[in-house]
Each structure stands twice: as C-alpha cells, then as structure tokens.
Design an enzyme around this catalytic site. Structure first.
Site, short mmCIF file in Angstrom:
data_model
loop_
_atom_site.label_atom_id
_atom_site.label_comp_id
_atom_site.label_asym_id
_atom_site.label_seq_id
_atom_site.Cartn_x
_atom_site.Cartn_y
_atom_site.Cartn_z
N HIS A 1 -5.57 -44.14 -72.79
CA HIS A 1 -5.97 -45.42 -72.20
C HIS A 1 -6.15 -46.45 -73.32
O HIS A 1 -6.61 -46.09 -74.41
CB HIS A 1 -7.34 -45.31 -71.50
CG HIS A 1 -7.28 -44.89 -70.06
ND1 HIS A 1 -8.18 -43.99 -69.52
CD2 HIS A 1 -6.47 -45.26 -69.03
CE1 HIS A 1 -7.91 -43.82 -68.23
NE2 HIS A 1 -6.88 -44.57 -67.91
N CYS B 1 -15.56 -45.94 -71.19
CA CYS B 1 -15.01 -45.35 -69.97
C CYS B 1 -16.05 -45.27 -68.87
O CYS B 1 -15.71 -45.28 -67.69
CB CYS B 1 -14.50 -43.94 -70.25
SG CYS B 1 -13.19 -43.85 -71.45
N1 ARG Z 1 -10.96 -37.55 -67.20
C1 ARG Z 1 -10.71 -38.96 -67.06
C2 ARG Z 1 -9.23 -39.19 -66.93
O1 ARG Z 1 -8.48 -38.53 -67.59
C3 ARG Z 1 -11.27 -39.69 -68.22
C4 ARG Z 1 -11.16 -41.18 -68.06
C5 ARG Z 1 -11.60 -41.91 -69.27
N2 ARG Z 1 -11.73 -43.27 -68.99
C6 ARG Z 1 -11.28 -44.26 -69.73
N3 ARG Z 1 -11.50 -45.46 -69.35
N4 ARG Z 1 -10.57 -44.03 -70.82
O2 ARG Z 1 -8.76 -40.03 -66.18
#
Ligand code: ARG
Length: 295
Positions: A173, A268
């Site tokens: 991300h 996150c």
């Molecule tokens: N387990 C989640 C996923 O893979 C983690 C999300 C992390 N969030 C972020 N904004 N980077 O989607």
C-alpha cells in the site's frame, strides 16, 4: 530550518478496536496464519495508540468490528474522505469486502455521502493507496489499486491525480512508503516504486525524508501526523526520528507489534475524516467578468 507548515488534515480519525483481530488468511507477505495473535495484547496496544492520538490533539471516532472481518482494524482502507463525500474502497480481496459495507453504513449514519469506486467496474481501489499532497491526489498503481480507477477518482472527485507505480510486494500500500508530514515534507521509500513513480514523487515533494527498504520494513512510514507531532510505531530507526526532530517535529512512539502481524501499523489503523481535497481540485472557478470594460 524552515518552520513546519502543518497539513490541512489529520485532526479527526476513524478507528476500529480489535475486538475480533486474528490472522485467518494471508493476503500480504507479513501475514502468517500459523503465528498466534495475543488478543489482549492487541487490545492494549490499540488502546494505547488511540490515547496517544487523542493526547496529541486529534479526535478519535470508533466503529465496532464485525466478527469474521479480522482486517477491519485497518480502518484506513474503508474509503477516501473529501469533505462530506467518501469514495468507498473497492477491495482487491473478497475477505475484506464486508468491511466496505460496514463502513459505508457508518459514514451514512454520520451524514456523509458515499459513492463506490467499484460501481465503475474498472478494478480495485484501496484507500491506503491515496494521499493528498501538494496540488495532487497521489494514488498508487500497484498490488491493491488498479490504474484504471485513477481516472474514475479524478472524475468523481474532480481532482488532479498523480499516479505512482508500487512494485514492492511487502510495501503493497502507498501508506507503507509515503507519509506526508507537512506541506513540503514527506517520508518517502523509493524502494517501493517503479522508475516513473520515483520521478513523480521527486517532482511533488520538495523536502523528502528518504528511507531505505529496511527502514520501511519497520513501518515507520506508516505513521500519523497531528500538527507537529508524529505518532510512530516503536522500532522507528533512530536516524529517522532524529531527522524529524531536527525539522521540529516531536516523535511519539507506540508499540503496536501485535497489529503488525496483519501487515499494518499506525496509519493503517487510522482513517482521516477531515480531508478536503481542494488543493488538488481541477474545477476552475470562472473569472468574474469585469464591469464597465468598453467593448
Ligand atoms: N491485512 C490487511 C491487508 O492486507 C492490512 C492492511 C494494512 N492497511 C494499510 N492501510 N496498509 O489488507
């Protein structure tokens, strides 16, 4: 040293207490379904994070976690807020789709208008891939967001989009490699991006704090900025903290290691509710016609 010119957003967050946090599936390289999660520790760390954010001067709104959606604790991904409008995430993975519905309901209750990027049928868009910076909405084109959604976002929100190719599977991300700090400064991890993405960010960020891949793996770019306070995960490299302090920021760390097991950290877990994308807006107000000018 130029003084800090605080971001126009970051004083109100939506967060989801990890009542049902687990690692039940693996959709990013950090997740290991065989590594046990300590639920009480996760709750304690989250409470500590929420309290730290409130102490730093931001408001925290809470949404309750739906059982069976362990990743709902990563609230950043529900949608992208623009004033009273939210562009709801179109999740890449089925496992997370119910979160978007729960969040859409919450936004509606709060009186916000929602639209679904998914309705355009052009692919995935996850809000952890989008940040306002300078005169643009910076959006990733990568593991979680398809480039075709950029045009949809640009049109729906009426904003200038700067696309950044994210190519690193563990920095999946944009919020793992890009952290706006103030109007001219941001933490950046070019190791996450393709060549064009690096050039785009370089042109957009006058004063970058460049971190390498190992530093990015501490989740230090996944921090929250409240005025001149940077709330960072414990384990932030000393070099990074020192640089921020030299710029005049105050660094506060919180141990959220239990939540790292899902592949996310502080940013996150916090969805900014007070973003207004005006700086990136494309609509040009028509110039008022001058009065009395002879023809
Ligand atoms: N387990 C989640 C996923 O893979 C983690 C999300 C992390 N969030 C972020 N904004 N980077 O989607």
């Amino acid at each position: 040293m130029t003084e800090i010119r605080p971001l126009s957003w970051g004083r109100r967050y939506l967060m989801c207490r990890p009542e049902h946090f687990r690692v039940d599936y693996a959709i990013n390289p950090w997740m290991d379904v065989d590594a046990p999660v300590d639920p009480d520790l996760a709750l304690g760390q989250w409470d500590d994070l929420a309290a730290t954010i409130e102490r730093a001067g931001a408001a925290v709104e809470r949404i309750s976690q739906l059982p069976g959606t362990p990743d709902m604790v990563y609230a950043m991904n529900y949608g992208l807020v623009d004033g009273d409008h939210v562009a709801i995430t179109s999740f890449r993975h089925d496992q997370r789709r119910p979160e978007a519905e729960a969040a859409e309901w919450w936004f509606g209750e709060t009186g916000m208008r929602t639209t679904r990027v998914a309705d355009a049928g052009v692919g995935a868009f996850e809000a952890g891939d989008a940040f306002l910076f300078g005169d643009s909405l910076v959006v990733a084109d990568g593991p979680r967001t398809d480039r075709a959604t950029h045009a949809v976002l640009g049109r729906e929100l009426g904003v200038r989009v700067a696309s950044v190719g994210v190519v690193h599977p563990a920095l999946y991300h944009l919020d793992l490699s890009f952290c706006p700090l103030d109007e001219t400064r941001a933490i950046v991890a070019p190791a996450a991006w393709d060549r064009a993405g690096r050039a785009t960010v370089a042109a957009l960020v006058p004063d970058p704090l460049v971190i390498d891949e190992d530093e990015a793996f501490t989740f230090c770019a996944n921090s929250v900025v409240i005025g001149d306070v940077v709330v960072m995960p414990a384990g932030v490299p000393a070099r990074v903290a020192r640089r921020l302090e030299a710029w005049g920021f105050s660094v506060q760390t919180v141990d959220v290691s239990e939540l790292h097991k899902g592949g996310g950290s502080i940013r996150c877990m916090t969805l900014p509710l007070d973003t207004v994308l005006d700086d990136a807006r494309l609509t040009v107000e028509p110039r008022p016609r001058e009065q009395g000018v002879p023809v």
